[in-house]
Every structure is written in structure tokens, then in C-alpha cells.
Design a protein around this motif. Sequence first.
Motif, PDB file in Angstrom:
ATOM      1  N   ARG A   1     -51.421  11.795  -1.632  1.00  0.00           N
ATOM      2  CA  ARG A   1     -51.352  12.896  -0.636  1.00  0.00           C
ATOM      3  C   ARG A   1     -52.695  13.411  -0.104  1.00  0.00           C
TER       4      ARG A   1
ATOM      5  N   ARG B   1     -41.922  17.332  13.947  1.00  0.00           N
ATOM      6  CA  ARG B   1     -42.917  16.610  13.496  1.00  0.00           C
ATOM      7  C   ARG B   1     -44.111  17.024  14.060  1.00  0.00           C
TER       8      ARG B   1
ATOM      9  N   GLY C   1     -46.592  12.595  11.664  1.00  0.00           N
ATOM     10  CA  GLY C   1     -45.987  11.658  12.745  1.00  0.00           C
ATOM     11  C   GLY C   1     -44.440  11.463  12.600  1.00  0.00           C
ATOM     12  N   VAL C   2     -44.188  11.971  10.922  1.00  0.00           N
ATOM     13  CA  VAL C   2     -42.747  11.515  10.188  1.00  0.00           C
ATOM     14  C   VAL C   2     -41.818  12.805  10.923  1.00  0.00           C
ATOM     15  N   VAL C   3     -40.705  12.377  11.203  1.00  0.00           N
ATOM     16  CA  VAL C   3     -39.897  13.414  11.929  1.00  0.00           C
ATOM     17  C   VAL C   3     -39.050  13.924  10.621  1.00  0.00           C
ATOM     18  N   ARG C   4     -39.198  15.362  10.587  1.00  0.00           N
ATOM     19  CA  ARG C   4     -38.304  16.161   9.413  1.00  0.00           C
ATOM     20  C   ARG C   4     -37.467  16.801  10.099  1.00  0.00           C
TER      21      ARG C   4
ATOM     22  N   GLU D   1     -33.835  19.695   5.975  1.00  0.00           N
ATOM     23  CA  GLU D   1     -34.779  19.263   5.235  1.00  0.00           C
ATOM     24  C   GLU D   1     -35.898  20.154   5.130  1.00  0.00           C
TER      25      GLU D   1
ATOM     26  N   THR E   1     -32.665  16.400  16.217  1.00  0.00           N
ATOM     27  CA  THR E   1     -33.201  15.624  15.110  1.00  0.00           C
ATOM     28  C   THR E   1     -34.050  16.601  14.010  1.00  0.00           C
TER      29      THR E   1
ATOM     30  N   GLU F   1     -47.021  14.335   5.852  1.00  0.00           N
ATOM     31  CA  GLU F   1     -46.713  13.184   6.437  1.00  0.00           C
ATOM     32  C   GLU F   1     -46.823  13.062   8.012  1.00  0.00           C
TER      33      GLU F   1
END
Length: 223
Positions: free
Chosen positions: A123, A216, A166-169, A173, A213, A164
Amino acid sequence: MRVLLVEDDDRLASALTTALARHGHQVVRAGLAVDALRLAGGVDFVLLDLGLPDGDGLDALRRVRQVSTVPIIVVTARTGERDVLRGLRSGADDYLVKPFRTSELMARMEAVVRRGTRALPARPQVVTVGDVRVDLESRRVTVAGREVALTRREFDVLAFLAREPGVVRGREEILDAVWGDPLLSASRSLDVHVAGLRSKTGRPGLVETLRGTGYRLGVPEPS
């Protein structure tokens, strides 16, 4: 093996220490989450209770997992399915509910060891998006070279997204990872902290909202 036993119940800790020693293990005892974090790096295995006097063991579990691949079995009285899933998703290799037989604990420890050590994900320590720089190790955020003061929770939300980019959380979560309780999704806590991030950095596009959703990390335009 050198086993770290994180358990605040003296009677149970004593019984487990005796059982582990009988199977050839060297036991290091800790009764607090802060001690677990300090000692986890110097052992071969961790047995972790979740109900600790100075904090939730799940938070300690997540923090250990950020820097170590040491095998961890959660040993707790929490029996709910949600608790089990949260423990495993937070990085535990196994989850054992009290009361249990010591023979079962030994068998599960052997099984975890046989599976081998997981690889620690690589990471980035510093994430840069536009002119925003997020230093995950020092917990510092700068915008166009100017340091921005964030609250602990604001930084934790930003860091979770930045690990991360660009990753949708999902909302649940994020709430589970930062607040330790996905049921807070019914509140506006997350929205308030995201609004704080946008306002303090002066970059409204830094955290993007995806309706229905989650969030991000975006690429904000300089103001």
C-alpha cells in the motif's frame, strides 16, 4: 511458537496459558488493546479477545493487519453472525466463540499455521490526487503545499478512500472500518465528515458521492 494472548479475564488467561505451555508454546499475556498493538510485532501468533477494557479488539485487529501478517485468531464471547463476519473481514484468520475446548483451539491454530502466512498488501504511504497530498503514515494532509488540519475521523475517512484511489466504498463499509459499526449508516455522521473534508481542503471534488452506492476519492480541480 511465541503466542500473544490478549485477554483481560485473569482466570481464562491463566487456563489458556497453561494449556498453550503444555503444547510447547511460549505465552506473552496482554490485557489491553494498547499492549496488543505494542507486542504483536514480536510474536508468531496472536489470540485476540474483542471485549478489552481500553477499546474494541476489532480496532486493534485492523491496526495490526495494516502492518503485520502475523496469524490471528479472534477468541471472544460475541456470537452474532455480524460479529463473526466483521472479525474475519477485519483480518482475522479464524474466529472462535467462548466457551471452547482447548483441543479445538490447538487444532485451529495448527490449521491456520498450515495455511501459511498471507501476503501483506503493498500500500502506498503517500497518495497524491491533484494538488492534495495525503501522507498515510504521518497522518498529514496538504493542499497546494499548505497543511490542512483535519479531525481524527475526517482523516480516517480520507485515508480509507485514499488507500485504493478510484475504488468505490459503500457507506456501510466505511462506517464499519472507521466507526466500527455499520449500523451508523442510518445517521448522518459520514455525510457530515465528508462535508468537512470538502470544506477544509477547499476541494469539493476530492470525495465523490455515488448516490445509492457510496464514496470514492476523486481528482479535485484546484480552486
